[in-house]
Design a protein around this motif. Structure first.
Motif, PDB file in Angstrom:
ATOM      1  N   LEU A  68       0.541  -1.169   0.178  1.00 35.53           N
ATOM      2  CA  LEU A  68       0.351  -0.157  -0.090  1.00 35.53           C
ATOM      3  C   LEU A  68       1.000   1.252  -0.039  1.00 35.53           C
ATOM      4  CD1 LEU A  68      -2.966  -1.202   2.595  1.00 35.53           C
ATOM      5  CD2 LEU A  68      -3.188  -0.942   0.400  1.00 35.53           C
ATOM      6  N   VAL A  69       0.233   2.110  -0.917  1.00 34.20           N
ATOM      7  CA  VAL A  69       1.097   3.331  -0.442  1.00 34.20           C
ATOM      8  C   VAL A  69       0.350   3.992   0.534  1.00 34.20           C
ATOM      9  CG1 VAL A  69       1.364   5.676  -1.646  1.00 34.20           C
ATOM     10  CG2 VAL A  69       1.775   3.067  -2.841  1.00 34.20           C
ATOM     11  N   ASP A  73       3.677   7.557   0.438  1.00 35.58           N
ATOM     12  CA  ASP A  73       4.872   6.718   0.709  1.00 35.58           C
ATOM     13  C   ASP A  73       4.742   5.120   0.656  1.00 35.58           C
ATOM     14  OD1 ASP A  73       6.470   9.086   1.111  1.00 35.58           O
ATOM     15  OD2 ASP A  73       5.854   9.241   3.093  1.00 35.58           O
ATOM     16  N   ALA A  74       5.273   4.375   0.097  1.00 35.14           N
ATOM     17  CA  ALA A  74       4.869   3.357  -0.177  1.00 35.14           C
ATOM     18  C   ALA A  74       5.632   2.583   1.282  1.00 35.14           C
ATOM     19  CB  ALA A  74       6.352   2.354  -1.137  1.00 35.14           C
ATOM     20  N   HIS A  75       4.380   1.399   1.952  1.00 34.59           N
ATOM     21  CA  HIS A  75       4.176   1.099   2.722  1.00 34.59           C
ATOM     22  C   HIS A  75       4.438   1.988   4.005  1.00 34.59           C
ATOM     23  CE1 HIS A  75       5.001  -3.109   1.281  1.00 34.59           C
ATOM     24  NE2 HIS A  75       6.695  -3.690   1.327  1.00 34.59           N
ATOM     25  N   GLY A  76       4.056   2.959   3.680  1.00 37.38           N
ATOM     26  CA  GLY A  76       3.532   4.307   4.960  1.00 37.38           C
ATOM     27  C   GLY A  76       4.908   5.137   5.651  1.00 37.38           C
ATOM     28  N   PRO A  77       5.275   5.989   6.788  1.00 36.41           N
ATOM     29  CA  PRO A  77       6.206   6.001   7.276  1.00 36.41           C
ATOM     30  C   PRO A  77       7.190   5.436   7.929  1.00 36.41           C
ATOM     31  CG  PRO A  77       4.260   6.233   8.239  1.00 36.41           C
ATOM     32  CD  PRO A  77       3.980   5.537   7.130  1.00 36.41           C
ATOM     33  N   GLU A  78       7.141   4.372   8.041  1.00 35.30           N
ATOM     34  CA  GLU A  78       8.566   3.157   8.784  1.00 35.30           C
ATOM     35  C   GLU A  78       9.147   2.543   7.563  1.00 35.30           C
ATOM     36  OE1 GLU A  78       8.473   4.164  11.569  1.00 35.30           O
ATOM     37  OE2 GLU A  78       7.539   4.989  12.041  1.00 35.30           O
ATOM     38  N   ARG A  79      10.401   2.454   7.844  1.00 34.22           N
ATOM     39  CA  ARG A  79      10.378   1.414   7.371  1.00 34.22           C
ATOM     40  C   ARG A  79      10.515   0.248   7.171  1.00 34.22           C
ATOM     41  NH1 ARG A  79      16.859   2.124   4.954  1.00 34.22           N
ATOM     42  NH2 ARG A  79      16.885   0.450   2.848  1.00 34.22           N
ATOM     43  N   ILE A  96      -5.118   9.559   6.730  1.00 34.73           N
ATOM     44  CA  ILE A  96      -4.756   8.887   6.003  1.00 34.73           C
ATOM     45  C   ILE A  96      -5.136   8.364   4.328  1.00 34.73           C
ATOM     46  CG2 ILE A  96      -3.313   6.712   6.795  1.00 34.73           C
ATOM     47  CD1 ILE A  96      -4.262   6.766   9.410  1.00 34.73           C
ATOM     48  N   ASP A  97      -4.296   8.688   3.879  1.00 28.84           N
ATOM     49  CA  ASP A  97      -4.443   8.124   2.237  1.00 28.84           C
ATOM     50  C   ASP A  97      -4.128   6.880   2.054  1.00 28.84           C
ATOM     51  OD1 ASP A  97      -5.835  10.807   1.190  1.00 28.84           O
ATOM     52  OD2 ASP A  97      -4.195  11.902   1.057  1.00 28.84           O
ATOM     53  N   VAL A  98      -4.507   5.650   1.489  1.00 23.03           N
ATOM     54  CA  VAL A  98      -4.020   4.434   1.183  1.00 23.03           C
ATOM     55  C   VAL A  98      -4.514   4.401  -0.070  1.00 23.03           C
ATOM     56  CG1 VAL A  98      -4.412   2.126   1.820  1.00 23.03           C
ATOM     57  CG2 VAL A  98      -5.063   3.917   3.408  1.00 23.03           C
ATOM     58  N   GLU A  99      -3.430   3.983  -1.059  1.00 26.62           N
ATOM     59  CA  GLU A  99      -3.692   4.405  -2.968  1.00 26.62           C
ATOM     60  C   GLU A  99      -2.885   2.633  -2.977  1.00 26.62           C
ATOM     61  OE1 GLU A  99      -2.707   8.035  -4.840  1.00 26.62           O
ATOM     62  OE2 GLU A  99      -1.900   8.482  -2.820  1.00 26.62           O
TER      63      GLU A  99
END
Ligand code: FES
Length: 249
Positions: A68-69, A73-79, A96-99
């Motif tokens: 998910l973006v 960010d790909a996979h969100g704010p954490e690595r 939160i935007d989920v794409e």
């Protein structure tokens, strides 16, 4: 926590998609991002609506299915992978935007699910060895220098999630392809196909319509497994060596 979700909804590959807004309440900071989406889906199902389609399998950060973006960010704010992202990374009241992954070579199938079979075809082009299978060979029969073993393990950590492609402004698949080539090319077991592997896998990658690499480094920044950017330069070196030996240049 109470959250506002703006989620990409798309009925099928041919339909137009759009962001839909949902409110979710009672979200625990200890929930994973996917558990938060499960909560949303339970509410949608109870209301008689179509639940949000999203990919997942292991939910342990090892299979690469989740994709998910999140807020761009790909996979969100954490690595980390989406399934290992927890709601403590967000605050009460957040929007939160989920794409889905956004890349020409990863067409949307439905909602947040994309078709990543292009990766399978790259692997089929050369991501294997032809050594005979059977009982495990004696470990000392084929000595592998420690630096080569470490390098192979580092590249083999790629779980094929596609975050590198989603994060790349060019939609390139160089980090994925290089990880899959390098983890075999540095080992003696991968030596018989060393040249055909890199030529065929890079050729398939180009055929699949991924963009060209300009070494922006977004791929390595987004990779949940920390595949290093030098994996790409190592692959380019292998490709140059192979094309020279094959007389293809
Ligand atoms: S569901 Fe397997 S890595 Fe996220």
């Amino acid at each position: 926590m109470k959250l506002t979700l703006r989620v990409w909804r798309q009925k099928n590959a041919d339909a137009d998609g759009a962001m839909s807004t949902y409110e979710v309440d009672g979200i625990s900071a200890d929930m994973s991002f996917l558990e938060m989406l499960d909560t949303l889906n339970e509410e949608l199902i109870l209301a008689g609506d179509d639940p949000v389609a999203f990919d997942h399998d292991c939910r342990e950060g090892i299979c690469g299915a989740c994709s998910l973006v999140i807020n761009g960010d790909a996979h969100g704010p954490e690595r980390t992978t989406t399934c290992q992202l927890h709601m403590r990374s967000f605050r009460d009241g957040d929007t939160i935007d989920v794409e889905p992954w956004r890349a020409a070579a990863f067409p949307v199938v439905k909602d947040l699910v994309v078709d990543r079979s292009a990766f399978d075809r790259i692997i089929q082009a050369g991501g294997y060895i032809t050594a005979p299978t059977g009982a495990a060979p004696e470990a000392h029969a084929t000595p592998v220098p420690k630096p080569d073993a470490d390098s192979a393990f580092e590249h083999a950590e790629c779980i094929g999630c596609g975050a590198c492609v989603a994060a790349c402004p060019n939609g390139a698949a160089m980090l994925f392809t290089s990880a899959k080539i390098n983890h075999l090319n540095v080992l003696p077991q991968g030596a018989p196909e060393r040249e055909t592997r890199v030529l065929d896998m890079v050729g398939q990658m180009d055929e699949e319509g991924f963009g060209g690499c300009t070494l922006t480094g977004e791929c390595a920044t987004a990779c949940p497994k920390g595949i290093p950017l030098f994996s790409i330069t190592a692959m380019n070196k292998e490709w140059l060596r192979a094309t020279r030996r094959a007389g293809r240049r």
